[in-house]
Scaffold this motif. Sequence first.
Motif, PDB file in Angstrom:
ATOM      1  N   ARG A  47     -17.463  72.333   6.807  1.00 44.16           N
ATOM      2  CA  ARG A  47     -16.250  72.993   6.319  1.00 44.16           C
ATOM      3  C   ARG A  47     -15.617  72.031   5.338  1.00 44.16           C
ATOM      4  NH1 ARG A  47     -14.048  76.981   9.946  1.00 44.16           N
ATOM      5  NH2 ARG A  47     -15.143  76.985  11.936  1.00 44.16           N
ATOM      6  N   HIS A  48     -15.390  72.481   4.135  1.00 34.47           N
ATOM      7  CA  HIS A  48     -14.928  71.600   3.055  1.00 34.47           C
ATOM      8  C   HIS A  48     -13.662  72.198   2.448  1.00 34.47           C
ATOM      9  CE1 HIS A  48     -15.684  70.071  -1.300  1.00 34.47           C
ATOM     10  NE2 HIS A  48     -15.060  69.145  -0.632  1.00 34.47           N
ATOM     11  N   LEU A  63      -2.784  74.525   7.483  1.00 32.46           N
ATOM     12  CA  LEU A  63      -3.815  75.119   8.349  1.00 32.46           C
ATOM     13  C   LEU A  63      -4.549  74.025   9.134  1.00 32.46           C
ATOM     14  CD1 LEU A  63      -5.731  77.704   9.014  1.00 32.46           C
ATOM     15  CD2 LEU A  63      -7.229  76.655   7.314  1.00 32.46           C
ATOM     16  N   TYR A  67      -4.664  74.241  13.052  1.00 37.16           N
ATOM     17  CA  TYR A  67      -5.887  74.834  13.588  1.00 37.16           C
ATOM     18  C   TYR A  67      -6.814  73.687  13.958  1.00 37.16           C
ATOM     19  CZ  TYR A  67     -10.168  77.756  13.423  1.00 37.16           C
ATOM     20  OH  TYR A  67     -11.348  78.411  13.705  1.00 37.16           O
TER      21      TYR A  67
ATOM     22  N   PHE B  49     -14.746  78.223   1.706  1.00 42.28           N
ATOM     23  CA  PHE B  49     -14.332  78.409   3.097  1.00 42.28           C
ATOM     24  C   PHE B  49     -15.444  79.150   3.831  1.00 42.28           C
ATOM     25  CE2 PHE B  49     -10.551  78.442   0.403  1.00 42.28           C
ATOM     26  CZ  PHE B  49      -9.648  77.637   1.070  1.00 42.28           C
ATOM     27  N   VAL B  50     -15.900  78.601   4.931  1.00 41.51           N
ATOM     28  CA  VAL B  50     -16.857  79.305   5.781  1.00 41.51           C
ATOM     29  C   VAL B  50     -16.380  79.214   7.210  1.00 41.51           C
ATOM     30  CG1 VAL B  50     -19.014  79.278   4.450  1.00 41.51           C
ATOM     31  CG2 VAL B  50     -18.314  77.225   5.685  1.00 41.51           C
ATOM     32  N   ASP B  51     -16.747  80.192   8.009  1.00 43.62           N
ATOM     33  CA  ASP B  51     -16.305  80.218   9.396  1.00 43.62           C
ATOM     34  C   ASP B  51     -17.313  81.032  10.198  1.00 43.62           C
ATOM     35  OD1 ASP B  51     -14.717  79.789  11.601  1.00 43.62           O
ATOM     36  OD2 ASP B  51     -12.934  80.720  10.765  1.00 43.62           O
ATOM     37  N   HIS B  52     -17.641  80.536  11.395  1.00 42.12           N
ATOM     38  CA  HIS B  52     -18.564  81.323  12.219  1.00 42.12           C
ATOM     39  C   HIS B  52     -17.813  82.358  13.048  1.00 42.12           C
ATOM     40  CE1 HIS B  52     -17.178  78.831  15.384  1.00 42.12           C
ATOM     41  NE2 HIS B  52     -17.696  77.749  14.855  1.00 42.12           N
ATOM     42  N   PRO B  59      -8.591  82.238  11.829  1.00 43.37           N
ATOM     43  CA  PRO B  59      -7.396  81.622  11.234  1.00 43.37           C
ATOM     44  C   PRO B  59      -7.593  81.269   9.760  1.00 43.37           C
ATOM     45  CG  PRO B  59      -7.950  80.572  13.324  1.00 43.37           C
ATOM     46  CD  PRO B  59      -9.085  81.494  12.995  1.00 43.37           C
ATOM     47  N   VAL B  60      -8.822  80.955   9.387  1.00 45.95           N
ATOM     48  CA  VAL B  60      -9.080  80.610   7.983  1.00 45.95           C
ATOM     49  C   VAL B  60      -8.983  81.874   7.117  1.00 45.95           C
ATOM     50  CG1 VAL B  60     -10.626  79.440   6.390  1.00 45.95           C
ATOM     51  CG2 VAL B  60     -10.588  78.739   8.779  1.00 45.95           C
ATOM     52  N   LEU B  63      -5.467  82.690   6.443  1.00 44.46           N
ATOM     53  CA  LEU B  63      -4.949  81.896   5.310  1.00 44.46           C
ATOM     54  C   LEU B  63      -5.305  82.565   3.983  1.00 44.46           C
ATOM     55  CD1 LEU B  63      -3.842  78.982   4.230  1.00 44.46           C
ATOM     56  CD2 LEU B  63      -6.266  78.507   3.936  1.00 44.46           C
TER      57      LEU B  63
END
Lengths: 254, 254
Positions: A47-48, A63, A67, B49-52, B59-60, B63
């Motif tokens: 995550r960047h 955030l 988070y 932005f990446v999220d599993h 939450p990402v 945003l």
Amino acid sequence: MCQLLGMNANTPTDVTFSFTGFAQRAGRTADHTDGWGIAFFEGQGVRHFVDHARALDSPVAELIRRYPIKSCNVIAHIRKATQGAVQLANCHPFVRELWGHYWVFAHNGDLKDFRPRLHGHFHPVGSTDSEHAFCWLMQELSKSHAGLPPVQELTLTLRELAGHIAPQGTFNFLLSNGQALWAHASTHLHWIERRHPFAVAQLSDEDLQVDFAPLTTPSDRVAVIATAPLTNNEQWTAFAPGELGVFVQGQRLI
Amino acid sequence: MCQLLGMNANTPTDVTFSFTGFAQRAGRTADHTDGWGIAFFEGQGVRHFVDHARALDSPVAELIRRYPIKSCNVIAHIRKATQGAVQLANCHPFVRELWGHYWVFAHNGDLKDFRPRLHGHFHPVGSTDSEHAFCWLMQELSKSHAGLPPVQELTLTLRELAGHIAPQGTFNFLLSNGQALWAHASTHLHWIERRHPFAVAQLSDEDLQVDFAPLTTPSDRVAVIATAPLTNNEQWTAFAPGELGVFVQGQRLI
């Protein structure tokens, strides 16, 4: 100049406490207000987050403070521009892929006269000396090994490469491939290991303390690396000029 | 299968309206719940932005819906895992650097039998067929041109390369280097151009409409590309199977 923050742990750990103190230096307790960034390894993924706004009040930094992203390897940076404009492409940390692994790099210092020819497959997108140095490191690593070598071997190569760059200016840096975190000091860089029995830590930059004891298990180990110590009631160790350390599983290996 | 969302504009534009509808498909109006990602070019830099977690309540993603990041090139993806585990390293879009530019790629479809040998400097970090195909594209691009060619020339190369991959399965993809956005369809991909006079758009996936007229100037142009049309009161155009389009400055060039 800029400031660095790194974390290496043996179990996924959030960095919200350290980041809260660190972000105060982006406008309140210091003036590193020209952008910031943070990268968290999560397995092999990263995550960047980068932002050209200051970390003190950037919505993205907000955030990060709220988070609790858990990671075993984190690198963060707040920037005070010396070379390169204030723009997203110049925000650390930088990320590249080599041998099927992401590599994350952040730098504090100036390398005014270090512009080696980049004849490989890594080229800077922005205009900082830092990203140029990172691309050169990646290029030379890719020439030195056919694939990902063991951490000890990588550390020897990195020590040799850092030794080429460091005489060109100030080269405090953090580097991670998700498996280990390397830290090199020219001037200011400090580290601490937290392990059982965990105690209360008090931030230097904000009136905030945390008791790690109820948040941890006896087997947890966390190393934190920062330009200047983040807490005022713990014993941080300063790196010597020219020292390269490597952290694995929350403790210093070399 | 997954879903794609792309935006290309001639002036930095936020994508919150389209993303709000798109994110509904990650658990409410469809079941693409195995992670998501979005990348915004900002100058030469990229916010990635990446999220599993699923985009509906990550939450990402919250945003992204609230913080109007303005960009001329955006690529987003919601994932329903078919190949590769649900983990961060497998979340699209993927990012690599070539010729000193970041390249962002997201894919919808399966390429079960496409595992060409990667003999260059791009290797997948995760385990998806999509990232493998992206690395192959980057490898072949780097062999085809010594440096960044004009958009028209790049488009011819990409058409040829996409033509090699597409017969191996389903290859709907979005690709951008911050200068242009390429879209290739095997099955489902739609696009729309919004320009003066701007009107009211009504989301298909949520009871939300926006009047673009007071938010825009007469010279603004925005193209949106999505797996399925995001609005129900505008005329979206379907790509034909095998079609590769390129968008520059908010309009389709080829």
